[in-house]
Scaffold this motif. Structure first.
Motif, PDB file in Angstrom:
ATOM      1  N   GLY A 138      35.195  38.275  38.867  1.00 42.00           N
ATOM      2  CA  GLY A 138      34.580  39.767  39.570  1.00 42.00           C
ATOM      3  C   GLY A 138      35.421  41.026  39.203  1.00 42.00           C
ATOM      4  N   ALA A 139      34.891  42.099  39.649  1.00 47.00           N
ATOM      5  CA  ALA A 139      35.206  43.359  39.358  1.00 47.00           C
ATOM      6  C   ALA A 139      36.746  43.572  40.110  1.00 47.00           C
ATOM      7  CB  ALA A 139      34.357  44.318  39.727  1.00 47.00           C
ATOM      8  N   GLU A 140      37.349  44.448  39.590  1.00 49.70           N
ATOM      9  CA  GLU A 140      38.626  44.748  40.387  1.00 49.70           C
ATOM     10  C   GLU A 140      38.563  44.662  41.914  1.00 49.70           C
ATOM     11  OE1 GLU A 140      41.391  47.456  37.674  1.00 49.70           O
ATOM     12  OE2 GLU A 140      39.467  48.339  38.248  1.00 49.70           O
ATOM     13  N   SER A 141      39.444  44.141  42.781  1.00 47.56           N
ATOM     14  CA  SER A 141      39.661  44.028  44.186  1.00 47.56           C
ATOM     15  C   SER A 141      38.162  43.673  44.715  1.00 47.56           C
ATOM     16  CB  SER A 141      40.026  45.689  44.500  1.00 47.56           C
ATOM     17  OG  SER A 141      40.355  45.851  46.082  1.00 47.56           O
ATOM     18  N   THR A 142      37.803  42.442  44.257  1.00 46.20           N
ATOM     19  CA  THR A 142      36.604  41.962  45.001  1.00 46.20           C
ATOM     20  C   THR A 142      37.067  40.661  45.564  1.00 46.20           C
ATOM     21  OG1 THR A 142      36.039  41.162  42.942  1.00 46.20           O
ATOM     22  CG2 THR A 142      35.064  43.072  43.635  1.00 46.20           C
ATOM     23  N   GLY A 143      38.309  40.188  45.467  1.00 45.19           N
ATOM     24  CA  GLY A 143      38.789  38.921  46.271  1.00 45.19           C
ATOM     25  C   GLY A 143      38.770  37.793  45.457  1.00 45.19           C
ATOM     26  N   THR A 144      38.714  37.839  44.108  1.00 47.00           N
ATOM     27  CA  THR A 144      38.615  36.580  43.277  1.00 47.00           C
ATOM     28  C   THR A 144      39.809  35.673  43.455  1.00 47.00           C
ATOM     29  OG1 THR A 144      39.431  38.064  41.470  1.00 47.00           O
ATOM     30  CG2 THR A 144      37.010  37.736  41.396  1.00 47.00           C
ATOM     31  N   THR A 145      41.209  36.511  43.399  1.00 45.59           N
ATOM     32  CA  THR A 145      42.311  35.723  43.687  1.00 45.59           C
ATOM     33  C   THR A 145      42.367  34.820  44.953  1.00 45.59           C
ATOM     34  OG1 THR A 145      43.432  36.863  42.143  1.00 45.59           O
ATOM     35  CG2 THR A 145      44.755  35.667  43.434  1.00 45.59           C
ATOM     36  N   TRP A 197      44.596  24.944  40.546  1.00 43.92           N
ATOM     37  CA  TRP A 197      44.323  26.345  40.384  1.00 43.92           C
ATOM     38  C   TRP A 197      45.132  27.154  39.403  1.00 43.92           C
ATOM     39  CZ3 TRP A 197      47.545  31.038  41.287  1.00 43.92           C
ATOM     40  CH2 TRP A 197      46.777  31.767  41.508  1.00 43.92           C
ATOM     41  N   VAL A 198      44.213  27.731  38.423  1.00 44.49           N
ATOM     42  CA  VAL A 198      44.821  28.638  37.385  1.00 44.49           C
ATOM     43  C   VAL A 198      44.724  29.951  37.732  1.00 44.49           C
ATOM     44  CG1 VAL A 198      44.595  28.934  34.776  1.00 44.49           C
ATOM     45  CG2 VAL A 198      43.816  26.554  35.709  1.00 44.49           C
ATOM     46  N   PRO A 199      46.002  30.504  37.687  1.00 46.84           N
ATOM     47  CA  PRO A 199      45.912  32.077  38.035  1.00 46.84           C
ATOM     48  C   PRO A 199      45.289  32.761  36.499  1.00 46.84           C
ATOM     49  CG  PRO A 199      48.272  31.174  37.337  1.00 46.84           C
ATOM     50  CD  PRO A 199      47.278  29.972  37.644  1.00 46.84           C
ATOM     51  N   GLU A 200      45.420  34.098  37.160  1.00 43.89           N
ATOM     52  CA  GLU A 200      44.868  35.236  35.947  1.00 43.89           C
ATOM     53  C   GLU A 200      46.153  35.418  35.154  1.00 43.89           C
ATOM     54  OE1 GLU A 200      42.655  39.444  35.492  1.00 43.89           O
ATOM     55  OE2 GLU A 200      43.099  38.580  37.544  1.00 43.89           O
ATOM     56  N   ASP A 219      41.205  31.162  38.353  1.00 43.61           N
ATOM     57  CA  ASP A 219      41.004  32.554  38.656  1.00 43.61           C
ATOM     58  C   ASP A 219      40.714  33.320  37.461  1.00 43.61           C
ATOM     59  OD1 ASP A 219      41.107  35.269  39.577  1.00 43.61           O
ATOM     60  OD2 ASP A 219      43.265  35.090  40.373  1.00 43.61           O
ATOM     61  N   THR A 220      39.455  33.598  37.081  1.00 44.96           N
ATOM     62  CA  THR A 220      39.037  34.119  35.843  1.00 44.96           C
ATOM     63  C   THR A 220      39.117  33.260  34.777  1.00 44.96           C
ATOM     64  OG1 THR A 220      38.869  36.290  34.283  1.00 44.96           O
ATOM     65  CG2 THR A 220      41.117  35.218  34.795  1.00 44.96           C
ATOM     66  N   ASP A 221      38.516  33.643  33.444  1.00 38.68           N
ATOM     67  CA  ASP A 221      38.546  32.503  32.162  1.00 38.68           C
ATOM     68  C   ASP A 221      38.493  33.366  30.938  1.00 38.68           C
ATOM     69  OD1 ASP A 221      35.950  33.318  32.355  1.00 38.68           O
ATOM     70  OD2 ASP A 221      35.536  31.154  31.749  1.00 38.68           O
ATOM     71  N   SER A 222      38.509  32.838  29.878  1.00 35.69           N
ATOM     72  CA  SER A 222      38.301  33.499  28.822  1.00 35.69           C
ATOM     73  C   SER A 222      37.025  34.513  28.567  1.00 35.69           C
ATOM     74  CB  SER A 222      38.664  32.904  27.463  1.00 35.69           C
ATOM     75  OG  SER A 222      37.707  31.507  27.379  1.00 35.69           O
ATOM     76  N   PHE A 223      36.024  33.881  29.239  1.00 39.38           N
ATOM     77  CA  PHE A 223      34.645  34.626  29.146  1.00 39.38           C
ATOM     78  C   PHE A 223      34.896  36.024  29.874  1.00 39.38           C
ATOM     79  CE2 PHE A 223      30.912  35.504  32.136  1.00 39.38           C
ATOM     80  CZ  PHE A 223      30.007  35.934  31.027  1.00 39.38           C
ATOM     81  N   ALA A 224      35.243  35.926  31.109  1.00 39.94           N
ATOM     82  CA  ALA A 224      35.705  37.142  31.975  1.00 39.94           C
ATOM     83  C   ALA A 224      36.390  38.108  31.136  1.00 39.94           C
ATOM     84  CB  ALA A 224      36.269  36.942  33.268  1.00 39.94           C
ATOM     85  N   THR A 225      37.544  37.408  30.338  1.00 42.60           N
ATOM     86  CA  THR A 225      38.336  38.315  29.301  1.00 42.60           C
ATOM     87  C   THR A 225      37.489  39.218  28.563  1.00 42.60           C
ATOM     88  OG1 THR A 225      40.126  36.666  29.655  1.00 42.60           O
ATOM     89  CG2 THR A 225      40.282  38.387  27.841  1.00 42.60           C
ATOM     90  N   ALA A 226      36.651  38.805  28.015  1.00 43.16           N
ATOM     91  CA  ALA A 226      35.626  39.493  26.936  1.00 43.16           C
ATOM     92  C   ALA A 226      34.925  40.715  27.843  1.00 43.16           C
ATOM     93  CB  ALA A 226      34.530  38.782  26.439  1.00 43.16           C
ATOM     94  N   ILE A 227      34.572  40.540  29.033  1.00 47.69           N
ATOM     95  CA  ILE A 227      34.144  41.722  29.738  1.00 47.69           C
ATOM     96  C   ILE A 227      35.385  42.716  30.171  1.00 47.69           C
ATOM     97  CG2 ILE A 227      32.765  42.400  31.934  1.00 47.69           C
ATOM     98  CD1 ILE A 227      31.257  40.414  30.015  1.00 47.69           C
ATOM     99  N   TRP A 228      36.244  42.136  30.355  1.00 48.32           N
ATOM    100  CA  TRP A 228      37.667  43.064  30.603  1.00 48.32           C
ATOM    101  C   TRP A 228      37.738  44.020  29.407  1.00 48.32           C
ATOM    102  CZ3 TRP A 228      38.925  44.686  35.260  1.00 48.32           C
ATOM    103  CH2 TRP A 228      38.678  43.609  36.102  1.00 48.32           C
ATOM    104  N   HIS A 229      37.597  43.238  28.314  1.00 43.28           N
ATOM    105  CA  HIS A 229      37.889  43.934  27.106  1.00 43.28           C
ATOM    106  C   HIS A 229      36.724  45.105  26.847  1.00 43.28           C
ATOM    107  CE1 HIS A 229      37.200  45.034  22.515  1.00 43.28           C
ATOM    108  NE2 HIS A 229      38.485  44.148  22.217  1.00 43.28           N
ATOM    109  N   GLU A 230      35.647  44.994  27.329  1.00 46.56           N
ATOM    110  CA  GLU A 230      34.582  46.168  27.463  1.00 46.56           C
ATOM    111  C   GLU A 230      35.162  47.394  28.408  1.00 46.56           C
ATOM    112  OE1 GLU A 230      30.479  45.160  27.832  1.00 46.56           O
ATOM    113  OE2 GLU A 230      30.603  43.218  26.835  1.00 46.56           O
ATOM    114  N   ARG A 231      35.511  46.689  29.217  1.00 40.76           N
ATOM    115  CA  ARG A 231      35.864  47.815  30.503  1.00 40.76           C
ATOM    116  C   ARG A 231      37.289  48.605  29.832  1.00 40.76           C
ATOM    117  NH1 ARG A 231      39.019  50.443  33.287  1.00 40.76           N
ATOM    118  NH2 ARG A 231      39.392  50.116  35.353  1.00 40.76           N
ATOM    119  N   TYR A 232      38.016  48.101  29.408  1.00 45.62           N
ATOM    120  CA  TYR A 232      39.142  48.999  28.873  1.00 45.62           C
ATOM    121  C   TYR A 232      38.872  49.592  27.690  1.00 45.62           C
ATOM    122  CZ  TYR A 232      42.037  47.677  32.887  1.00 45.62           C
ATOM    123  OH  TYR A 232      42.311  47.497  34.306  1.00 45.62           O
TER     124      TYR A 232
END
Length: 378
Positions: free
Chosen positions: A180-187, A209-212, A269-282
């Protein structure tokens, strides 16, 4: 016949006086569909009695666990043995001499060297040994040491979980990703979800449980920046595209290690798929290399935490709360576009956890599907 080649020979370690063993070259043969503790007991018993042991994995094309995976799992578990594989699509009829000869053609092609002992727990061991011109060594035919069979594993992997090795566990583990987006309670949610399944006890007590990893990486970047400027803050941290590739690979490696040692479900808590979206974000650009990394590992369920109703909290590694709606939308778009199974979680933390548990329970209730092996006439 399609054969899986043996790995390059490994030089024998220097040791003391050689221990005399009853047999020069032993053979263990089976489908290993999938391998379990009983199979490993059989191989270990054979290794202890042979100067050299070959394990032949025979898979039929109709079966749903790849031959290469079975060979890899056995090579990992038994580096002291030579593990080879072959495709054997001949019918199974222990009363038909012609069928026996067809199978023996596959076996002899895969293992052309003379065999002087065949180790087996099966009723066909006597005839198999005779056709190899070898001694038969019967090992625990009643399965008293390890009361398990491949048929039982295929029928109920959870009930047989304690008999499975790390590689098989990793392949069967149902992987659930909270993103999820920042500060949406994923962890918070992912930790609570893992704790919920651990509390069930039994095989579930080892739920991982796998941390981010991206957060750890970010903390280290900020700390490095502050060694030069103690007043530096998160807005001054910059990323390159290559760093997201590093994060994705590290995240996947952490996930794989956890899947090898945990319960039938793994919470990430997140994965490599989500990492691609964070790449777009930054970096405001797609990340094809990160997306390719994500596609290598199947995940079974994504839980997307909605930004609505969750106040933004700046913990020193967050900024741009106005981008949260955009990120929720991008996660949704990419999950839908790539056909990934997901559920959008809304409401209070308690409501989100209840919905997550219901979704994961539904996933687990679907069970595991294995194609039936070729029918046997014994």
């Amino acid at each position: 016949m399609n054969a899986v080649p043996a790995p390059a020979p490994v030089p024998a370690p220097v040791a003391g006086p050689a221990v005399a063993r009853p047999y020069r070259h032993g053979l263990v043969l089976g489908k290993f569909y999938p391998p379990h503790a009983g199979h490993h007991h059989l191989v270990r018993t054979a290794v202890a009695q042979c100067d050299r042991l070959t394990v032949l994995v025979c898979a039929a094309s109709v079966e749903s666990v790849p031959l290469a995976d079975r060979v890899a799992w056995l090579r990992e578990a038994h580096p002291e043995a030579e593990v080879v594989g072959a495709v054997d699509d001949h019918p199974v009829d222990l009363h038909d001499a012609a069928v026996w000869e067809a199978h023996m053609g596959v076996f002899r092609t895969a293992v052309p060297e003379p065999v002087d002992a065949v180790f087996t727990s099966e009723s066909y061991g006597t005839e198999l040994a005779r056709r190899f011109g070898a001694a038969e060594v019967c090992v625990d035919p009643d399965r008293t040491t390890y009361p398990v069979s491949a048929t039982a594993v295929r029928k109920d992997p959870v009930g047989c979980w304690d008999f499975l090795g790390p590689g098989v566990r990793a392949a069967l583990t149902r992987r659930v990703v909270v993103l999820g987006a920042e500060s949406t309670g994923t962890t918070t949610l992912s930790r609570a979800l893992a704790a919920h399944y651990r509390a069930r006890g039994g095989v579930w007590a080892d739920t991982g449980w796998v941390p981010e990893y991206g957060r750890t990486y970010s903390e280290e970047k900020l700390a490095a920046l502050r060694t030069a400027d103690p007043e530096a803050d998160w807005t001054q941290v910059e990323f390159t595209s290559d760093e997201f590739t590093v994060i994705a690979r590290h995240q996947d490696a952490d996930e794989e290690r956890a899947a090898r040692d945990g319960s039938p479900v793994l919470i990430c808590d997140t994965d490599s798929f989500a990492t691609a979206i964070w790449h777009e974000r930054y970096l405001n650009a797609p990340a094809p290399e990160v997306a390719a990394i994500a596609d290598r590992t199947p995940r079974h369920l994504y839980l997307l935490t909605d930004h609505e109703g969750v106040p933004f909290e700046d913990d020193g590694l967050r900024d741009a709360p106005h981008l949260r709606p955009w990120m929720t939308a991008r996660f949704t778009e990419e999950l839908e576009r790539t056909g990934r199974r997901f559920l959008l979680l809304t409401g209070s933390p308690e409501e989100r956890l209840r919905a997550a548990v219901t979704a994961v329970d539904g996933l687990l209730a679907e069970g595991w599907h294995f194609n039936d092996p070729l029918p046997e006439r014994r």
